[in-house]
Structure formats: structure tokens, C-alpha cells
Motif scaffolding. Structure first.
Motif, PDB file in Angstrom:
ATOM      1  N   LEU A 162      12.271  17.473   0.825  1.00  0.00           N
ATOM      2  CA  LEU A 162      11.939  16.088   0.504  1.00  0.00           C
ATOM      3  C   LEU A 162      10.557  16.005  -0.132  1.00  0.00           C
ATOM      4  CD1 LEU A 162      13.171  14.361   3.797  1.00  0.00           C
ATOM      5  CD2 LEU A 162      14.363  14.493   1.595  1.00  0.00           C
ATOM      6  N   PRO A 163      10.461  15.452  -1.349  1.00  0.00           N
ATOM      7  CA  PRO A 163       9.143  15.317  -1.994  1.00  0.00           C
ATOM      8  C   PRO A 163       8.273  14.333  -1.234  1.00  0.00           C
ATOM      9  CG  PRO A 163      10.825  14.160  -3.251  1.00  0.00           C
ATOM     10  CD  PRO A 163      11.550  14.927  -2.188  1.00  0.00           C
ATOM     11  N   SER A 164       6.956  14.592  -1.231  1.00  0.00           N
ATOM     12  CA  SER A 164       6.046  13.751  -0.463  1.00  0.00           C
ATOM     13  C   SER A 164       4.731  13.589  -1.208  1.00  0.00           C
ATOM     14  CB  SER A 164       5.799  14.373   0.919  1.00  0.00           C
ATOM     15  OG  SER A 164       4.820  13.650   1.628  1.00  0.00           O
ATOM     16  N   TYR A 165       4.066  12.441  -1.010  1.00  0.00           N
ATOM     17  CA  TYR A 165       2.751  12.195  -1.580  1.00  0.00           C
ATOM     18  C   TYR A 165       1.647  12.810  -0.726  1.00  0.00           C
ATOM     19  CZ  TYR A 165       4.399   8.781  -5.026  1.00  0.00           C
ATOM     20  OH  TYR A 165       5.013   8.168  -6.091  1.00  0.00           O
ATOM     21  N   THR A 166       1.995  13.221   0.493  1.00  0.00           N
ATOM     22  CA  THR A 166       1.001  13.717   1.431  1.00  0.00           C
ATOM     23  C   THR A 166       1.082  15.228   1.542  1.00  0.00           C
ATOM     24  OG1 THR A 166       2.527  13.400   3.269  1.00  0.00           O
ATOM     25  CG2 THR A 166       1.050  11.582   2.752  1.00  0.00           C
ATOM     26  N   ILE A 167       0.102  15.805   2.200  1.00  0.00           N
ATOM     27  CA  ILE A 167       0.054  17.255   2.388  1.00  0.00           C
ATOM     28  C   ILE A 167       0.928  17.610   3.589  1.00  0.00           C
ATOM     29  CG2 ILE A 167      -1.480  19.217   2.832  1.00  0.00           C
ATOM     30  CD1 ILE A 167      -3.769  17.525   1.700  1.00  0.00           C
ATOM     31  N   ALA A 168       1.987  18.325   3.321  1.00  0.00           N
ATOM     32  CA  ALA A 168       2.973  18.579   4.368  1.00  0.00           C
ATOM     33  C   ALA A 168       2.450  19.492   5.464  1.00  0.00           C
ATOM     34  CB  ALA A 168       4.243  19.175   3.762  1.00  0.00           C
ATOM     35  N   GLY A 169       1.384  20.274   5.189  1.00  0.00           N
ATOM     36  CA  GLY A 169       0.888  21.204   6.187  1.00  0.00           C
ATOM     37  C   GLY A 169       0.104  20.539   7.294  1.00  0.00           C
ATOM     38  N   ASP A 170      -0.377  19.320   7.095  1.00  0.00           N
ATOM     39  CA  ASP A 170      -1.148  18.612   8.094  1.00  0.00           C
ATOM     40  C   ASP A 170      -0.222  17.731   8.934  1.00  0.00           C
ATOM     41  OD1 ASP A 170      -2.877  16.036   8.875  1.00  0.00           O
ATOM     42  OD2 ASP A 170      -4.204  17.785   8.723  1.00  0.00           O
ATOM     43  N   THR A 171      -0.467  17.654  10.241  1.00  0.00           N
ATOM     44  CA  THR A 171       0.425  16.913  11.142  1.00  0.00           C
ATOM     45  C   THR A 171       0.468  15.437  10.813  1.00  0.00           C
ATOM     46  OG1 THR A 171      -0.031  18.492  12.919  1.00  0.00           O
ATOM     47  CG2 THR A 171       0.929  16.388  13.545  1.00  0.00           C
ATOM     48  N   VAL A 172      -0.686  14.824  10.640  1.00  0.00           N
ATOM     49  CA  VAL A 172      -0.732  13.385  10.342  1.00  0.00           C
ATOM     50  C   VAL A 172      -0.130  13.096   8.982  1.00  0.00           C
ATOM     51  CG1 VAL A 172      -2.265  11.401  10.044  1.00  0.00           C
ATOM     52  CG2 VAL A 172      -2.741  13.080  11.830  1.00  0.00           C
ATOM     53  N   SER A 173      -0.421  13.924   7.998  1.00  0.00           N
ATOM     54  CA  SER A 173       0.142  13.723   6.660  1.00  0.00           C
ATOM     55  C   SER A 173       1.656  13.915   6.670  1.00  0.00           C
ATOM     56  CB  SER A 173      -0.507  14.704   5.674  1.00  0.00           C
ATOM     57  OG  SER A 173      -1.893  14.477   5.600  1.00  0.00           O
ATOM     58  N   LEU A 174       2.107  14.905   7.436  1.00  0.00           N
ATOM     59  CA  LEU A 174       3.557  15.112   7.578  1.00  0.00           C
ATOM     60  C   LEU A 174       4.209  13.878   8.186  1.00  0.00           C
ATOM     61  CD1 LEU A 174       6.061  16.966   7.507  1.00  0.00           C
ATOM     62  CD2 LEU A 174       5.377  17.806   9.765  1.00  0.00           C
ATOM     63  N   LEU A 175       3.552  13.298   9.187  1.00  0.00           N
ATOM     64  CA  LEU A 175       4.080  12.083   9.805  1.00  0.00           C
ATOM     65  C   LEU A 175       4.144  10.948   8.788  1.00  0.00           C
ATOM     66  CD1 LEU A 175       4.963  10.556  12.361  1.00  0.00           C
ATOM     67  CD2 LEU A 175       2.550  10.046  12.782  1.00  0.00           C
ATOM     68  N   ALA A 176       3.118  10.838   7.930  1.00  0.00           N
ATOM     69  CA  ALA A 176       3.107   9.791   6.912  1.00  0.00           C
ATOM     70  C   ALA A 176       4.263   9.962   5.925  1.00  0.00           C
ATOM     71  CB  ALA A 176       1.772   9.793   6.173  1.00  0.00           C
ATOM     72  N   GLY A 177       4.537  11.208   5.545  1.00  0.00           N
ATOM     73  CA  GLY A 177       5.651  11.445   4.633  1.00  0.00           C
ATOM     74  C   GLY A 177       6.991  11.114   5.273  1.00  0.00           C
ATOM     75  N   LEU A 178       7.149  11.446   6.545  1.00  0.00           N
ATOM     76  CA  LEU A 178       8.402  11.133   7.241  1.00  0.00           C
ATOM     77  C   LEU A 178       8.564   9.625   7.437  1.00  0.00           C
ATOM     78  CD1 LEU A 178       8.442  13.937   9.975  1.00  0.00           C
ATOM     79  CD2 LEU A 178       9.879  13.785   7.922  1.00  0.00           C
ATOM     80  N   VAL A 179       7.464   8.919   7.714  1.00  0.00           N
ATOM     81  CA  VAL A 179       7.538   7.480   7.929  1.00  0.00           C
ATOM     82  C   VAL A 179       8.008   6.762   6.672  1.00  0.00           C
ATOM     83  CG1 VAL A 179       6.133   5.416   8.329  1.00  0.00           C
ATOM     84  CG2 VAL A 179       5.890   7.396   9.819  1.00  0.00           C
ATOM     85  N   LEU A 180       7.624   7.260   5.490  1.00  0.00           N
ATOM     86  CA  LEU A 180       8.090   6.629   4.251  1.00  0.00           C
ATOM     87  C   LEU A 180       9.619   6.662   4.156  1.00  0.00           C
ATOM     88  CD1 LEU A 180       7.608   5.369   1.481  1.00  0.00           C
ATOM     89  CD2 LEU A 180       7.368   7.697   0.550  1.00  0.00           C
ATOM     90  N   TYR A 181      10.216   7.809   4.457  1.00  0.00           N
ATOM     91  CA  TYR A 181      11.677   7.911   4.419  1.00  0.00           C
ATOM     92  C   TYR A 181      12.315   7.115   5.565  1.00  0.00           C
ATOM     93  CZ  TYR A 181      11.242  11.535   0.857  1.00  0.00           C
ATOM     94  OH  TYR A 181      10.963  12.209  -0.317  1.00  0.00           O
ATOM     95  N   ALA A 182      11.654   7.095   6.722  1.00  0.00           N
ATOM     96  CA  ALA A 182      12.175   6.284   7.824  1.00  0.00           C
ATOM     97  C   ALA A 182      12.120   4.802   7.471  1.00  0.00           C
ATOM     98  CB  ALA A 182      11.358   6.557   9.095  1.00  0.00           C
ATOM     99  N   PHE A 183      11.082   4.401   6.737  1.00  0.00           N
ATOM    100  CA  PHE A 183      10.951   3.014   6.303  1.00  0.00           C
ATOM    101  C   PHE A 183      12.111   2.625   5.371  1.00  0.00           C
ATOM    102  CE2 PHE A 183       8.433  -0.024   3.424  1.00  0.00           C
ATOM    103  CZ  PHE A 183       8.833  -1.123   4.158  1.00  0.00           C
ATOM    104  N   LEU A 184      12.422   3.502   4.432  1.00  0.00           N
ATOM    105  CA  LEU A 184      13.535   3.233   3.512  1.00  0.00           C
ATOM    106  C   LEU A 184      14.865   3.161   4.260  1.00  0.00           C
ATOM    107  CD1 LEU A 184      12.516   5.614   0.571  1.00  0.00           C
ATOM    108  CD2 LEU A 184      12.261   3.134   0.674  1.00  0.00           C
TER     109      LEU A 184
ATOM    110  N   LYS B 132       0.835  -1.192   0.000  1.00  0.00           N
ATOM    111  CA  LYS B 132       0.000   0.000   0.000  1.00  0.00           C
ATOM    112  C   LYS B 132       0.878   1.253   0.000  1.00  0.00           C
ATOM    113  CE  LYS B 132      -3.761  -2.467   0.408  1.00  0.00           C
ATOM    114  NZ  LYS B 132      -4.725  -2.587  -0.701  1.00  0.00           N
ATOM    115  N   ILE B 133       0.646   2.126  -0.959  1.00  0.00           N
ATOM    116  CA  ILE B 133       1.370   3.388  -1.047  1.00  0.00           C
ATOM    117  C   ILE B 133       0.399   4.501  -0.684  1.00  0.00           C
ATOM    118  CG2 ILE B 133       2.721   4.925  -2.517  1.00  0.00           C
ATOM    119  CD1 ILE B 133       4.027   2.210  -2.041  1.00  0.00           C
ATOM    120  N   VAL B 134       0.730   5.245   0.373  1.00  0.00           N
ATOM    121  CA  VAL B 134      -0.148   6.306   0.860  1.00  0.00           C
ATOM    122  C   VAL B 134       0.051   7.551   0.001  1.00  0.00           C
ATOM    123  CG1 VAL B 134      -0.729   7.774   2.816  1.00  0.00           C
ATOM    124  CG2 VAL B 134      -0.086   5.394   3.197  1.00  0.00           C
ATOM    125  N   LYS B 135      -1.062   7.997  -0.599  1.00  0.00           N
ATOM    126  CA  LYS B 135      -1.063   9.223  -1.401  1.00  0.00           C
ATOM    127  C   LYS B 135      -2.207  10.087  -0.905  1.00  0.00           C
ATOM    128  CE  LYS B 135       0.996   7.169  -5.541  1.00  0.00           C
ATOM    129  NZ  LYS B 135       0.876   6.942  -6.991  1.00  0.00           N
TER     130      LYS B 135
END
Length: 463
Positions: A94-116, A62-65
Motif C-alpha cells: 500500500l502506497p503511503s505519504y508517511t515513512i513506513a519504518g516509523d511506528t507513528v508514521s505507519l499508524l498514520a498511513g494505516l489510518v488513512l486507509y481505515a478512514f476511506l 489536512k493531508i498528512v505527508k
């Protein structure tokens, strides 16, 4: 006289060489080389982790967008993310599929890079584990492996459930995370033993606390915002509170997962649980001030406080149990030291005087002076005086002067006792007597005349 002087020196060298050779042979026989451990299981599981860390880039996950999850491979998602570019940027870089202005979306974008990053670290340690066979490398690889997949699966569910449409579970990542968690727990139990049980319970409770807090601003976002606004503090906003709580929860789970494989750290645990109960109480205040019609917000906050209180009680119980074994170990160590002192004694050079455990005959006070004794040489009185009509092959090789010297030294012991050298038995088996003479020759060399020592040596080499 020059010939007789060199023989004792040669004898000392020969005896030293013989003793050295015997010690080397004994060491070679007793110290057999220990077989090297191959650690086949460690290498196999390291290879499995390495293979999965690479294969996940090609498996459908699953890829979160935005706030939705789409099926796709991790490799294609990375190519698309960096190839075409993205309007959303994390920290402006860092490019992200999520909306960086929202806290939860920001967390989702950071988790993708942490996962890698976790996959790369796990792969490196897994490769090291394959070649080295070290369990610590496999344990480290399993930790980052589990943390990466677990965090990604949890974040996928949290982001997709944020808008109230129902969370999406990534079955593949969740299953792989479960496999890594089991492997990590087995390795943790192998390292710290039974203490890992309580560490596991505390980790589960920390995860429950994190889930309760996260659900308060995921499922009850409007009530959470209302509670923050009711504080009427301009410096405090919903984004700031949510970001601070999320940062603490991530750090708290990170420390709790590390504690699974450690024996020490109860003091740090107590600090974490106290912070948890303070944050839980703060969320309870927000729930009360929000005046929400539904009690879900308040129930989750109370559950977080109750879990933290339970963790504090368990931590105090751990400290109470830890005090008793420490005292027992100290007593056992003291007993071991006393036993060692009694069992072994340091070898020291004998300087005369009584020896513990050895009975010494009472000293006989002579009725004549030392000058009279020197004027009265020992009279052997014939060979039969020594052997009582029995033949002694060694004494038969001595002349009258040497017999007198031998009598003074080893029979009458006019020049002092030699406790390390056995009594000489006339006509008996005296192999041990001759052997001990040369073992302690350095201690009594100045008492034995050269001629007598040469006769002793010539007779001893015949054995």
C-alpha cells in the motif's frame, strides 16, 4: 323419521356458520391495521450522513505527508498517491505519504486507509437507512462515520506533534466527527436508556487512558526509549512496545465505543480495565527506570493507572446495581404469571360432577327403584301444571309425550343436570335457554329425542 333426523344436523351447521361469521366480524372490528411508521427523521439523518461521506472527498482537509500536514482534498490526495506512486509502502504493497519504518508514521498511513474504508461502510448503511428507515442502519452508519473522522483528526494531530513542532488540528474533520458523535450518542441513549450514561463515562475514561499512553512515547520519546533499554531485554525494543501499546489502545477504544449501544458486557469491560492497569503499571516501571529529569513521563503513566483504577471501581459499582433490578424483575414476572393463571382458565369439556363456584342442589334419594321409575311415566297433569295459569307459547306446541320428555330433561332433570343451560321459566323470557341449548348441543345431543329437538329448533328460529 328421516325428515326429523336431518333437521338437527342442518341446525348444527347453521349455528357453526353463524358463530364463525360473528368471530370474523369481531376480529375485523377489533384488529384494525396499524399505521406504518415512516421514520422521517431516520431517513433525513441517513441522507445527511451519506451526503457528507461523499462531500468530504472534495472539501479542503489536512493531508498528512511525512510529519507535516498540507491542505488539500481527499480525492486529489488519493489520485496523487496511486497515480504517481510513492516510495514508502505499507506492508510492501500500500502506497503511503508517511515513512513506513516509523511506528507513528505507519499508524498514520494505516489510518488513512481505515478512514476511506469507514466512509464507504458509513455510506452503504446510510443509503440502506434512507430506503428502509431502520434506526439500526442509521446507528451503524453514525458509528463508522464518527470513528473514521475522529480517528483521522486524532492521527493528524498525533503525527504532526510527534517531532515536537506542535500538533495540527483538522477543524473540518474534527467538527464533522463531533456531529457524528452527538448523533451516535442520541441513538445509543434511545436504545439502552440510562445505561448509556455510564457507558459514555467509561468511554471517555478509556480515551483519557489512551491519550496518556500515546503522549508518553510522543512527547517523551527519548525517555521512553531509555526506559526500554534499561530493561536490558534483547527481545523488547521501543518499536515493539509502541506498536503493541498502540494496537491495544485502538482495540480498546473500538470495544468501548461499541459498548455505548449495548446493555451487556461488564465482564469484558473488567478484563479490559485490568489489562489497562497492568499496561499502565508497566509504563510506570519504564518511567522510573528511565531516570528522566522531567517528571512528565512518570506523571502520564501514573495518570493512566489512576484512570484504570477508577474504571474498575465504576465497573464494580455497575455490577452491584445490576443485581437488585434482576431480582425485582424476576419477582414481577412471577406475580404476573400468578395473576394470569387466576384471571384466565382453559375451557374443558364438562364431564359431569360438581362445578367450582356453582351451587348444586343436594341429591334427592328416590324411594322407588329404577325399574319402578321406568314403569311410572311422567304425567303432565294438564297444561296448567307447568305454567300456573300462565300461557307458555313453546310448551303449548308440544303434545303430551313431548311435554313429558321436556319435563324430564329440563324441569325435573331426571337424566342429569345441565349446568351450562339456564333454568326454563314457564311463561317467561327463555331466549337465553334456547340459545344455550344449541351452543352446547354437541354435549347433550344424545339426551334429547329427535322429535323434541325438532320442536325446539322450529320454535327457536322464530326469535
Amino acid at each position: 323419521m328421516s325428515n326429523t333426523n336431518t333437521k338437527p344436523a342442518e341446525l348444527e351447521l347453521v349455528e357453526d356458520e353463524v358463530v364463525a361469521i360473528e368471530e370474523v366480524e369481531t376480529a375485523n372490528e377489533t384488529e384494525a391495521p396499524a399505521p406504518k411508521k415512516k421514520n422521517v427523521a431516520t431517513r433525513i439523518f441517513s441522507a445527511i450522513l451519506a451526503a457528507i461521506s461523499v462531500a468530504i472527498f472534495f472539501l479542503p482537509i489536512k493531508i498528512v505527508k511525512g510529519f507535516a500536514a498540507e491542505n488539500g482534498s481527499l480525492l486529489n490526495a488519493i489520485k496523487d498517491l496511486f497515480g504517481k506512486g510513492s516510495t514508502a509502502k505499507i506492508f510492501g504493497a500500500l502506497p503511503s505519504y508517511t515513512i513506513a519504518g516509523d511506528t507513528v508514521s505507519l499508524l498514520a498511513g494505516l489510518v488513512l486507509y481505515a478512514f476511506l474504508a469507514a466512509l464507504v461502510v458509513a455510506l452503504i448503511f446510510a443509503i440502506i437507512g434512507i430506503f428502509s428507515g431502520k434506526t439500526c442502519c442509521l446507528r451503524t452508519a453514525a458509528y463508522f462515520f464518527t470513528a473514521g473522522f475522529g480517528a483521522y483528526a486524532a492521527c493528524t494531530y498525533a503525527v504532526t506533534a510527534y517531532k515536537g513542532k506542535g500538533g495540527v488540528l483538522d477543524i473540518i474533520c474534527l467538527g464533522i466527527a463531533a456531529f457524528g458523535a452527538i448523533l451516535y450518542l442520541v441513538l445509543a441513549f434511545a436504545k439502552v436508556g440510562k445505561k448509556a450514561v455510564m457507558n459514555l463515562v467509561q468511554f471517555i475514561l478509556s480515551a483519557v487512558f489512551a491519550a496518556a499512553i500515546l503522549l508518553t512515547f510522543i512527547k517523551c520519546k527519548n525517555d521512553f526509549v531509555a526506559g526500554v533499554d534499561a530493561l536490558k531485554v534483547s527481545a523488547i525494543s521501543f518499536k515493539l512496545v509502541a506498536a503493541a501499546l498502540t494496537a491495544f489502545l485502538v482495540l480498546n477504544l473500538f470495544i468501548a465505543s461499541i459498548r455505548l449501544q449495548t446493555k451487556k458486557g461488564l465482564a469484558l469491560d473488567m478484563v479490559r480495565y485490568i489489562i489497562q492497569i497492568v499496561l499502565g503499571a508497566f509504563v510506570c516501571v519504564l518511567a522510573i527506570m528511565s531516570k528522566a529529569s522531567e517528571k512528565t513521563f512518570l506523571i502520564l503513566a501514573i495518570a493512566a493507572v489512576a484512570v484504570s483504577l477508577l474504571q474498575i471501581i465504576l465497573c464494580c459499582a455497575q455490577k452491584g446495581k445490576k443485581a437488585v433490578p434482576v431480582e425485582e424483575e424476576e419477582v414481577e414476572e412471577e406475580e404476573t404469571v400468578e395473576y394470569t393463571v387466576e384471571e384466565y382458565a382453559e375451557a374443558v369439556t364438562y364431564e359431569g360432577g360438581p362445578v367450582e363456584g356453582v351451587e348444586v342442589a343436594e341429591e334427592v334419594t328416590p324411594t322407588f327403584t329404577q325399574e319402578e321409575q321406568q314403569e311410572m311415566p311422567v304425567q303432565p297433569a294438564g297444561y296448567d301444571f307447568y305454567n300456573t295459569k300462565s300461557f307458555d307459547p313453546f310448551i303449548a306446541t308440544l303434545d303430551n309425550n313431548e311435554r313429558s320428555q321436556f319435563t324430564e330433561l329440563f324441569i325435573l332433570k331426571f337424566k342429569g343436570v345441565m349446568p351450562e343451560i339456564p333454568e326454563y321459566v314457564v311463561g317467561g323470557d327463555n331466549k337465553e335457554f334456547f340459545r344455550k341449548i344449541f351452543i352446547y348441543l354437541g354435549q347433550y345431543r344424545d339426551r334429547i329425542p329427535d322429535g323434541l329437538l325438532a320442536k325446539i329448533y322450529q320454535f327457536a328460529i322464530k326469535f
